[in-house]
Motif scaffolding. Structure first.
Motif, PDB file in Angstrom:
ATOM      1  N   ALA A 200     -67.393  49.295   9.379  1.00 26.59           N
ATOM      2  CA  ALA A 200     -68.845  48.231   9.766  1.00 26.59           C
ATOM      3  C   ALA A 200     -70.400  48.455   9.386  1.00 26.59           C
ATOM      4  O   ALA A 200     -70.799  47.570   8.358  1.00 26.59           O
ATOM      5  CB  ALA A 200     -68.796  48.052  11.181  1.00 26.59           C
TER       6      ALA A 200
ATOM      7  N   LEU B 263     -70.430  48.085   5.904  1.00 28.00           N
ATOM      8  CA  LEU B 263     -70.784  46.559   5.138  1.00 28.00           C
ATOM      9  C   LEU B 263     -71.569  45.571   5.822  1.00 28.00           C
ATOM     10  O   LEU B 263     -71.996  45.073   4.651  1.00 28.00           O
ATOM     11  CB  LEU B 263     -68.820  45.583   5.753  1.00 28.00           C
ATOM     12  N   SER B 264     -72.095  46.277   6.638  1.00 29.06           N
ATOM     13  CA  SER B 264     -73.643  45.774   7.177  1.00 29.06           C
ATOM     14  C   SER B 264     -73.803  46.573   8.155  1.00 29.06           C
ATOM     15  O   SER B 264     -73.748  45.946   9.596  1.00 29.06           O
ATOM     16  CB  SER B 264     -73.123  44.170   7.335  1.00 29.06           C
TER      17      SER B 264
ATOM     18  N   THR C 206     -76.891  45.664   9.260  1.00 26.20           N
ATOM     19  CA  THR C 206     -77.546  45.497  10.524  1.00 26.20           C
ATOM     20  C   THR C 206     -76.306  44.123  11.304  1.00 26.20           C
ATOM     21  O   THR C 206     -76.727  44.327  12.800  1.00 26.20           O
ATOM     22  CB  THR C 206     -78.270  43.842  10.015  1.00 26.20           C
ATOM     23  N   ALA C 207     -75.473  43.849  11.013  1.00 22.10           N
ATOM     24  CA  ALA C 207     -74.881  43.267  12.000  1.00 22.10           C
ATOM     25  C   ALA C 207     -73.726  44.691  12.724  1.00 22.10           C
ATOM     26  O   ALA C 207     -73.969  44.275  13.834  1.00 22.10           O
ATOM     27  CB  ALA C 207     -73.221  42.816  10.699  1.00 22.10           C
ATOM     28  N   ALA C 208     -73.475  45.546  12.329  1.00 23.91           N
ATOM     29  CA  ALA C 208     -73.338  46.745  13.430  1.00 23.91           C
ATOM     30  C   ALA C 208     -73.639  47.390  13.995  1.00 23.91           C
ATOM     31  O   ALA C 208     -73.456  47.528  15.022  1.00 23.91           O
ATOM     32  CB  ALA C 208     -72.931  48.159  12.144  1.00 23.91           C
ATOM     33  N   ALA C 209     -75.466  46.997  13.769  1.00 21.07           N
ATOM     34  CA  ALA C 209     -76.789  47.506  14.638  1.00 21.07           C
ATOM     35  C   ALA C 209     -76.504  46.758  15.950  1.00 21.07           C
ATOM     36  O   ALA C 209     -76.545  46.819  17.083  1.00 21.07           O
ATOM     37  CB  ALA C 209     -77.605  47.226  14.181  1.00 21.07           C
ATOM     38  N   ALA C 210     -76.362  45.622  15.461  1.00 19.36           N
ATOM     39  CA  ALA C 210     -76.140  44.037  16.196  1.00 19.36           C
ATOM     40  C   ALA C 210     -75.333  44.602  17.277  1.00 19.36           C
ATOM     41  O   ALA C 210     -74.978  44.015  18.359  1.00 19.36           O
ATOM     42  CB  ALA C 210     -75.998  43.119  15.410  1.00 19.36           C
ATOM     43  N   GLY C 211     -73.963  45.074  16.614  1.00 19.16           N
ATOM     44  CA  GLY C 211     -72.393  44.798  17.133  1.00 19.16           C
ATOM     45  C   GLY C 211     -72.337  46.601  18.598  1.00 19.16           C
ATOM     46  O   GLY C 211     -71.581  46.914  18.583  1.00 19.16           O
ATOM     47  N   GLY C 212     -74.091  47.168  18.263  1.00 17.73           N
ATOM     48  CA  GLY C 212     -73.399  48.007  19.293  1.00 17.73           C
ATOM     49  C   GLY C 212     -73.776  49.656  18.280  1.00 17.73           C
ATOM     50  O   GLY C 212     -73.251  50.609  18.834  1.00 17.73           O
ATOM     51  N   VAL C 213     -73.656  49.507  17.018  1.00 14.57           N
ATOM     52  CA  VAL C 213     -73.684  51.026  16.159  1.00 14.57           C
ATOM     53  C   VAL C 213     -74.979  51.165  15.490  1.00 14.57           C
ATOM     54  O   VAL C 213     -75.918  50.507  15.505  1.00 14.57           O
ATOM     55  CB  VAL C 213     -72.280  50.348  14.827  1.00 14.57           C
TER      56      VAL C 213
ATOM     57  N   PHE D  13     -64.283  52.031  12.455  1.00 10.85           N
ATOM     58  CA  PHE D  13     -63.911  50.415  12.225  1.00 10.85           C
ATOM     59  C   PHE D  13     -65.614  50.764  12.477  1.00 10.85           C
ATOM     60  O   PHE D  13     -66.651  50.124  11.530  1.00 10.85           O
ATOM     61  CB  PHE D  13     -63.494  49.819  13.582  1.00 10.85           C
ATOM     62  N   GLU D  14     -66.538  51.533  13.312  1.00 10.91           N
ATOM     63  CA  GLU D  14     -67.501  51.828  13.484  1.00 10.91           C
ATOM     64  C   GLU D  14     -68.149  52.528  12.260  1.00 10.91           C
ATOM     65  O   GLU D  14     -69.083  51.651  11.123  1.00 10.91           O
ATOM     66  CB  GLU D  14     -68.830  52.277  14.715  1.00 10.91           C
TER      67      GLU D  14
ATOM     68  N   THR E 118     -59.344  53.708  14.259  1.00  7.05           N
ATOM     69  CA  THR E 118     -60.372  53.573  15.167  1.00  7.05           C
ATOM     70  C   THR E 118     -61.068  52.966  15.456  1.00  7.05           C
ATOM     71  O   THR E 118     -62.222  52.419  14.502  1.00  7.05           O
ATOM     72  CB  THR E 118     -60.229  55.387  15.244  1.00  7.05           C
ATOM     73  N   ARG E 119     -61.605  52.988  17.042  1.00  9.17           N
ATOM     74  CA  ARG E 119     -63.431  52.611  17.006  1.00  9.17           C
ATOM     75  C   ARG E 119     -64.254  53.687  16.017  1.00  9.17           C
ATOM     76  O   ARG E 119     -64.684  52.458  15.463  1.00  9.17           O
ATOM     77  CB  ARG E 119     -63.784  53.098  18.343  1.00  9.17           C
TER      78      ARG E 119
END
Ligand SMILES: Nc1ncnc2c1ncn2[C@@H]1O[C@H](COP(=O)(O)OP(=O)(O)OP(=O)(O)O)[C@@H](O)[C@H]1O
Ligand SMILES: Nc1ncnc2c1ncn2[C@@H]1O[C@H](COP(=O)(O)OP(=O)(O)OP(=O)(O)O)[C@@H](O)[C@H]1O
Ligand SMILES: [Mg+2]
Ligand SMILES: [Mg+2]
Lengths: 413, 359, 529, 362
Positions: free
Chosen positions: D219, D222-223, D225-232, D215-216, D211-212
């Motif tokens: 994410a 795991l990172s 910063t990357a999650a934030a950039a990916g809209g989390v 995943f969020e 599920t989303r």
């Protein structure tokens, strides 16, 4: 650069902050004591209780500093402390005297530290898991050994026989003079005298050792090349490696020293108990509280001293005085919150000031509306105070950057 | 350097002490003990013992139960090889207790004695599974238990009442302290009886109490430094006699008493003679005795004699299930005669001792 | 190492003994031969450049020379003496210092502590050390107090601290692994001045860069490495950058682009009065206005730390603006979160792919989902469409030439350039109307660089609006349709990429350039007033 | 795929070997015969109700471990499970005994209450974390202690407690709230709520991998910063994951309370929270791994009683638990390194050129 640098850090040196902190704390307590008529807040026996209960926590906290400054999380402090209590009692049983107990406590704690180091540094095991395992192991090994070695002597698998402890010392003249001052019940002066008297009567060498270790930790970690290297391993081990620092070695030393300090904490617990014995379950989560004191103290020795003092103070006060006295602490909280409001207004942080103001009013209402707090919550006064303090000051905390990160030689780039 | 604290006082006399009520009438009769033991033959019994945390050798509760078993071995012919002891561990869950008891029952032990109120539910449950086995729970109680379960309860409040009497007579400051290990009903019984005993003798006396931890946090029974701090606090508040019901934390209570040169009262067994606190024996004026050994022995004997009905419903003063010790000679005859007089009144029902603290 | 030894080394300068001779160096990693039979001779007192594609083995070779990794075969000779380094400590003792490709600094320690770490026996860690650091700081142009925390320094100062670390140890042979990647031209010039002065003092440099013009400007000789072996050593004045590049790649490069404007009238992104404040109230972005049209690439130039990062992050909704409006195709996104902005059609190539672009420990297909977890083809309602994600990842790998054995490997196991191609492929697949690209080719080799540019140009031609932030001024000038220069959170100049030179841009970025009334950069002024 | 399977089996096998060697050493040191000790422990499983006890405990440990794993997925260390399940159990017992509903509905309401109470106990740490940056380990350690205070307070006789003999307990749950188990006669009764653990593990597995939301969550762990950039929204995820972790923790006490004890008493078991953390790490946050970890833990816990029978000091069992945790994680670590090297080799061969595992270079 995605990180904006944190707000400019104070230019005031650490020791000045420390002195200022002490003055502030004494001031708040003296004021509260005066306004609520609770002399126990600043009595010499409260101070002594603070010392008794705070010392093992302090030593564990120092152990935490050593490990975490090198980047190694150590929640195995509790287990290492248990090993230390066993070792200290064993030294006593062997007739090595109290200094022998401290030494053996350190050695046994260090063994626990060594195991943690092997698992985490050499094998790269998650620090938390290893810590949990060491807590289990420490308890199991101490139980097992005490069945084996102490039970025949004490007729009790859970206790060691009583061992020799330190003679205590008092600066008698000074203490008497302070005692007079204390009993005069004069505002502030009596309070300060009471607190000081608690520090100069019945002083155990263990306390001296503890204080020396605070200074030693500071000096070694912040004033020597070894300490610089050790801290660099906690901040950026790859950079340290690239400059020829043997990161594994420093981490090993740090974690072993951490265990040794926790072990000394165990010895302090044994020697500070009366009678001085190893007794199963006697550490009662002090290792975890030590960790909390360390975080409270921002991974610094002075701060950890303050944190351990806070825990010891709150617990001692709760155990040794009536519920009204603990109730009076609410008043102290109101004063603190009031000071915070003023400070935040001064810094033009309107929302924080408003929040603190609301908090102050709420606590005052609680103080006004009740006579005592439910006794069930009193043992947890230190924990509640910690939460409150953290809620107010957490953003100033600065853990080592690579704390808890796995590191392997030659894998950085 | 501090000199070692001056030798324990063992208490002054009550010349300067508390204002007391008139001395009750002297004790008339001796006490009765259950005598089922004498004819019993335990040689055919296979006895199982399930200890609480600590087990044999804990110098307290469990040890006392073990002593009862040892007595049965010595006196009514229970064979040592026919006994089995198992011990609980820290933080264990209910099914560990169930398994322990079931194991003893399946191996044919009968009777099975479990030690500690924590075994109550488990014992009731297992007893239903093994209706032909006799079970007993020291300190235990549940409602609607099967018939083959016997609860060996004690009147700790009655024993505590008597040491309260002694404390009131011995106190000079008229302030008396009580340190409880963990704030649970069992320990509150000690506090309640003690307070009532003090107040009965000296209505003006003040009893100050402190618990080390609250219900659920068992470290209060194993934290000597905190026991010491708590006792010291009470002494600072003026107490010159301190009674504890705090398990291993009591050691700290004795230490505080010794340091401040005041009197202390032990609990459960005769702590004056206990090795681990030998250092402080001179301040221990008496101990409240809780005769778990008596109860366990009587129970085994009753099973052997097939006469469970002879057991008292509660091990109280009447059957010497509780009492006080006089080792060390700190209790003078006068004090003792007060205590004996009240003991008699309690036995005869003239005084009813409450088992819950007033406040 | 003692000062006297340093002197001996310095004496040796007179003789023509090479400073470093690497002979027959071979280094194998699991499955990869990073260096195979490499020979390299570096003369004392020269700047010797190493060139090669990404992953050619330059850094590995340097790490071997610096004692961080042992060679499998081959010998190292320093000043005529054969040595074996077991750790960097040994190399440091032999007078070798290294500035790494990535910063090797502890943020929470002071400049002084970072510098003296590991070399405490030279001057202790107290007053003497501080005095020495102050002394050396001048020579590398560092103006910060030694007790400043490194976290407070900008990139250029960090680079200076790195060099300071090397000098402090008395190194006479200095390895610089891509030191200029994060510097603007003026800073590069300053660095080169420092290097030249030091070369005159007898220092020897090993210099790695992907910017071939720089290499030709500073190097005395250039060694080209391809696939782990030395291709040859040349003198800088005998080759052009193009020839160098072809030596590196082993084939001819694609020819330069011909620029045709695709700019339309359709205003895709409108930013009005955008303002961002630091917690202390300082303005990080100050009243910014900009418009990007469909088919247009708007370049933003600026020295790092002047607000470009913050501008991008504010546009992406990662930071909250204090004032201003952001409109995408007329739709107000000022209050929208990052996800909403992405869904509205913004693609985002972050400046640091490993921190902001990828989940390194996850397989490639999971990385395809990041940022697209609500959309086709990677999601269906609240559930992920893993099959769809896999399939689309395969497409990206194919179209964007991501070199990987499959889509199940973790993102971490790709080389940096391939990671970047994956990110770009992903961000161009959501049918974006606007692409915000930060340093899209940073640390990417020439071949991959050209491919990435092509992708961006193609998308532009198809009507994409692009906001491009880059420190590579050639890239900026080459790709952009117009350029804005940022200084201290404001746009201070506009430049026309058809006329402007990197030098002009550089002086505008440092605030030294002349701007006419309309805000356009006055070029050809022959320098600064 | 084949090598994946191989490596995922290799770790547990290696771990078992490791653990066996360590335990054998510990047993030999204590003068016991390791084979015999192991024999009686395994034999114990066939005795009486031990097998059923193991199943029941496994379920409880699984719930605790799932609670921990939800935090771990986001790099949050929820030490507070201990306090959360205590509060959850207590509040559920109080509420459950105060209301009357038809059976199934009654259970569900109690479960919801327990989860809500557990989540509530995690709320303060969550808020402190996102608003003040307070480290969750510290705040949850504090909350664990305070949970004891709350429990002691609520179970007071003038609050919700009643006195039974020397024990204090909440009002017993009515019949309708008691979840029947699977009666196995002499073998004992499997708690009905064992299935709750199974369902929880399955839901956890699906949510995390399919599920989303999962995943969020992953994410962000795991990172961030990357999650934030990916809209989390990282802050939201912190709050949500701590609350969900707390809610699952709140269920930990339910199998015992609804299935056996029917009340919260002073004897309520503690320590499941810490066990849960260890098991989640053993199982690498994977639902199946967690199930096996829980089973192993339950086996050790329940079978160790048998050690008494062969004269092995029971303390050895605690030592064994510590040794097993250590050896299992060491084994995982070794296998992980082997896998990593193998993957690099594969990638290297496939691309024929350089590969850069930047992730390994932390
Ligand atoms: N520690 C290592 N483990 C495995 N393989 C490695 C390691 N270090 C380097 N390699 C391999 O060696 C090759 C050469 O890497 P190297 O770092 O020398 O490249 P480079 O020339 O510095 O590239 P760039 O210009 O991008 O910095 C890489 O492709 C990589 O696969
Ligand atoms: N720990 C490692 N294990 C395996 N390979 C490694 C390791 N560290 C570095 N490498 C390899 O070393 C090479 C050099 O690393 P470097 O940082 O120079 O990346 P790179 O080659 O420049 O990649 P790119 O230019 O595409 O970013 C990488 O290609 C990488 O494959
Ligand atoms: Mg490189
Ligand atoms: Mg690179």
């Amino acid at each position: 650069m995605t990180v904006t640098p944190p707000p400019r850090r104070r230019a005031v040196p650490g020791w000045a902050m420390f002195v200022f902190g002490i003055v502030a704390v004494v001031g708040v307590l003296a004021t509260t004591s005066f306004l609520t008529g609770e002399p126990a807040l600043t009595s010499s026996s409260t101070m002594q209780n603070t010392v008794t209960l705070g010392l093992p926590i302090l030593l564990c906290g120092l152990g935490g500093i050593w490990a975490e400054r090198s980047g190694m999380i150590n929640i195995g402090l509790e287990g290492m402390m248990i090993l230390g209590t066993w070792g200290a009692a064993w030294a006593g049983v062997l007739g090595l005297g109290p200094y022998g107990s401290v030494l053996f406590g350190a050695i046994f704690g260090a063994l626990g530290g060594a195991l943690h180091a092997i698992a985490t540094v050499s094998f790269g095991v998650n620090h938390i898991v290893s810590g949990v395992a060491i807590n289990l192991l420490g308890a199991g090994v101490a139980k097992y050994l005490s069945t084996l070695i102490f039970a025949p002597l004490s007729d009790n698998p859970r206790d060691s026989p009583p061992i020799d402890r330190f003679d205590t010392f008092s600066a008698q003249g000074l203490a008497d003079w302070l005692g007079e001052l204390e009993s005069e019940q004069r505002a502030v002066i009596s309070d300060v005298a009471g607190l000081l008297r608690g520090l100069v009567t019945r002083v155990s060498p263990m306390l001296i050792i503890g204080i020396l270790l605070v200074f030693a930790t500071y000096l070694v970690l912040w004033r020597t090349r070894f300490g610089l290297r050790l801290r660099s391993c906690g901040e950026n081990p790859v950079a340290a490696e690239s400059l020829g620092v043997n990161v594994y070695l420093h981490k090993y030393i740090a974690v072993i020293a951490s265990g040794a300090l926790a072990g000394i904490g165990g010895a302090a617990l044994v020697l500070g108990s009366s009678p001085s014995i190893y007794s199963e379950g006697q550490t009662a989560n002090r290792g975890f509280i030590g960790l909390a004191a360390m975080i409270f103290g921002n991974w610094r020795p002075g701060g950890t001293l303050a944190g351990a003092g806070l825990f010891g103070y709150a617990d001692g006060l709760r155990l040794s005085s009536g519920p009204e006295t603990v109730h009076a602490l609410l008043y102290a909280a109101v004063i603190c919150a009031g000071l915070l409001v003023i400070w935040q207004l001064f810094r033009r942080k309107w929302t924080t000031a408003a929040l603190a103001g609301v908090g102050a009013v709420a606590v005052y209402a609680l103080y006004y509306a009740t006579d005592e707090l439910p006794s069930e919550f009193l043992p947890y006064t230190p924990h509640i105070i910690t939460l409150v303090v953290l809620a107010l000051a957490a953003q100033r905390l600065r853990p080592p950057a690579a704390n808890g990160m796995p590191y392997r030689r030659g894998e950085g780039d | 350097k501090d000199s070692g604290s001056s030798n324990g006082s063992g208490g002054g006399n009550n010349a300067a002490g508390c204002k007391t009520v008139d001395k009750p009438a002297a004790a008339s009769a001796g006490t009765t003990t259950s005598e089922a033991a004498t004819e019993a033959d335990g040689s055919a019994l296979k006895v199982g013992l399930a200890f609480d945390i600590g087990g044999r050798g804990d110098a307290s509760f469990n040890d006392s139960a073990a002593a009862g078993l040892d007595q049965a071995i010595a006196e009514i012919g229970v064979k040592k090889e026919n006994t089995k002891e198992l011990t609980a561990t820290d933080q264990e869950s209910e099914d560990a207790k169930l398994t322990r008891l079931r194991q003893l029952a399946q191996e044919g032990h009968n009777p099975i004695v479990s030690v500690g109120f924590a075994y109550s539910d488990a014992t009731a449950k297992i007893a239903a599974e093994f209706p032909n086995t006799q079970f007993a729970v020291v300190d235990g109680f549940v409602e609607n238990a099967p018939a083959n379960v016997t609860f060996l309860g004690f009147a700790e409040h009655e024993g505590s009442f008597l040491v309260g009497v002694i404390a009131a007579l011995k106190s000079e400051s008229c302030t008396i302290g009580f340190v409880g290990g963990v704030n649970v009903p069992l320990i509150q019984k000690f506090q309640a009886g003690f307070e009532q005993g003090v107040k009965t003798v000296a209505p003006d006396a003040e009893v100050v109490s402190k618990y080390i931890t609250e219900a659920g946090d068992l470290t209060g029974f194993a934290d000597a430094p905190k026991g010491q701090v708590a006792a010291k606090g009470l002494i600072d508040q003026g107490a010159d006699v301190v009674y504890h019901a705090a398990g291993a934390s009591g050691k700290g209570v004795f230490a505080a008493a010794k340091e401040a040169n005041v009197m202390a009262i032990g609990v459960d067994s005769d702590q004056y003679n206990q090795k681990t606190v030998a250092e402080y024996k001179d301040v221990i004026i008496t101990s409240m005795l809780k005769r778990v050994d008596v109860a366990v022995f009587d129970y085994i004997a009753a099973v052997a004699a097939n006469d469970l009905a002879s057991l008292p419903p509660v091990f109280d003063l009447k059957v010497d299930g509780v009492g006080y010790s006089t080792s060390g000679g700190k209790i003078d005859d006068e004090t003792k005669s007060w205590a004996e007089a009240y003991k008699q009144q309690i036995i005869e029902g003239e005084i009813e001792v409450s088992d819950a603290p007033s406040s | 190492m003692t000062d006297t030894e340093v002197d001996t080394v310095a004496d040796a300068d007179a003789r023509p003994v090479p400073a470093v001779v690497l002979a027959g160096i071979t280094k194998r990693f699991p499955g990869v031969v990073a260096n195979s039979d490499v020979d390299l001779t570096v003369e004392t007192g020269e700047v010797h450049a190493l060139c090669g594609e990404n992953g050619a083995g330059k850094s590995t070779l340097m790490k071997i020379l610096y004692g961080m990794q042992p060679p499998d075969e081959g010998t190292i000779t320093v000043h005529g003496e054969q040595v074996r380094f077991r750790s960097p400590a040994d190399a440091i003792r032999a007078g070798i210092g290294m500035v790494h490709q990535h910063f090797m600094l502890a943020d929470n320690l002071t400049v002084l502590e970072n510098v003296v770490l590991g070399a405490e026996n030279l001057y202790g860690i107290g007053k003497r050390a501080r005095a020495r650091v102050r002394e050396l700081a001048g020579s590398v142009g560092l103006e910060q107090d030694p007790s400043t925390l490194v976290e407070r320094l900008g990139v250029a100062d960090r680079q200076r601290v790195e060099i300071l670390k090397v000098l402090y140890r008395g190194a006479r042979i200095v390895i610089l692994d891509e030191p200029t990647a994060v510097l603007v031209p003026q800073e590069v010039d300053e660095l080169f001045d420092t290097l030249r002065t030091m070369r005159a003092d007898g220092y020897t440099f090993l210099f790695i860069s992907h910017k071939l013009d720089e290499v030709r400007a500073i190097a005395d000789s250039i060694t080209v490495i391809r696939r782990g072996t030395t291709v040859g050593t040349v003198a800088p004045d005998t080759v052009t950058s193009r020839q160098l590049a072809e030596m590196m790649v082993g084939s001819e490069l694609p020819s330069p682009e011909t620029r045709t404007s695709t700019v339309t009238e359709n205003e895709v992104l409108q930013v009005q009065g955008l303002t961002l404040e630091a917690p202390d109230g300082r303005r990080i972005l100050d009243d910014l206005h900009l418009v990007v049209r469909s088919g247009e690439v708007l370049g933003i130039a600026g020295v790092e730390g002047n607000g470009q990062t913050e501008l991008v992050e504010t546009l992406m909704g990662i930071r909250r603006a204090a004032a201003g409006r952001v409109l995408l195709n007329g739709r107000n996104l000022t209050r929208a979160g990052t996800l909403a902005r992405r869904e509205a059609g913004i693609g985002y190539i972050p400046e640091d792919r490993t921190r902001h672009g990828l989940l390194l420990t996850e397989p490639l297909w999971a990385n395809r989902i990041l940022g697209y977890q609500t959309r086709k083809p990677t999601a269906r309602g609240a559930f992920l469409d893993i099959a769809g994600a896999r399939e689309d990842t395969r497409r990206i790998v194919e179209e964007f030439d991501v070199r990987t054995p499959g889509i199940e490997v973790t993102a971490a196991s790709l080389s940096g350039g391939n990671q970047q191609k994956l990110v770009i492929g992903r961000e161009l697949s959501g049918d974006p109307v606007l692409l915000i690209a930060s340093h899209p080719t940073r640390g990417v080799d020439v071949g991959a660089q050209a491919a990435i540019w092509d992708h961006i140009r193609n998308a532009r031609a198809a009507g994409l609006a692009v906001l491009l932030v880059s420190a590579d001024l050639d890239e900026l000038i080459g790709l952009s349709d117009s350029i804005k220069v940022m200084l201290r959170g404001r746009f201070v100049a506009d430049a026309d990429p058809t006329t402007v030179t990197p030098e002009d841009l550089g002086s505008a970025m440092t605030g030294a350039a002349v701007v006419d009334d309309s805000g356009a950069l006055v070029t050809e002024t022959g320098g600064t007033p | 795929m084949n090598s994946r399977l191989r490596s995922s089996l290799l770790a547990p096998v290696l771990a078992v070997v490791f653990a066996a060697v360590l335990c054998a050493i510990a047993l030999l040191a204590s003068g016991a015969n390791p084979a015999e000790a192991l024999g009686v422990m395994i034999g114990q499983v066939g005795e009486g109700q031990v097998a059923v006890d193991i199943v029941n405990s496994t379920a409880i440990y699984m719930l605790a471990a799932l609670a921990a794993a939800i935090g771990f997925q986001m790099n949050l260390l929820n030490i507070g499970i201990e306090g959360q399940y205590r509060v959850g159990a207590l509040v559920a017992a109080i509420v459950g005994s105060a209301i009357v509903l038809p059976p199934v509905l009654h259970w569900l309401v109690i479960l919801v209450v327990a989860a809500a109470a557990g989540a509530a106990w995690a709320t303060l740490p969550a808020i402190l974390k996102v608003t003040r940056g307070v480290h969750e380990v510290l705040s949850t350690i504090m909350m664990n202690a305070i949970a004891f205070g709350l429990a002691a307070y609520l179970i007071r006789r003038d609050q919700f407690g009643i006195l039974i003999g020397n024990n204090v307990s909440t009002e017993p749950l009515p019949e309708s709230a008691q979840v029947p188990g699977i009666e196995l006669g002499d073998r004992g009764t499997v708690f009905g709520l064992v299935f709750l653990a199974v369902v929880a593990a399955a839901v956890y597995g699906v949510v995390m991998n399919r599920t989303r939301f999962g995943f969020e969550l992953k994410a962000s762990g795991l990172s961030p910063t990357a999650a934030a950039a990916g809209g989390v929204n990282a802050k939201k995820m912190i709050v949500v994951s701590l609350l969900v972790s707390g809610a699952v923790a709140g269920l930990v006490g339910m199998p015992e309370i609804l299935g056996r004890d029917h009340a919260y008493t002073l004897n309520f078991a503690s320590g499941y929270g810490f066990a849960g953390i260890g098991i989640a790490l053993l199982g690498r946050n994977h639902p199946v791994g967690i199930a096996f970890g829980a089973l192993l833990w339950a086996f050790l816990e329940k079978a160790k009683g048998a050690l008494d029978n062969v004269g092995v000091p029971r303390e050895i069992a605690t030592i064994m638990q510590g040794a097993i945790v250590l050896s299992v994680v060491v084994a995982y670590e070794i296998v992980k390194r082997m896998e990593l090297a193998a993957e690099q080799r594969r990638v290297g061969q496939a691309t024929g050129t350089a590969v850069e595992p930047e992730g390994a270079a932390k």
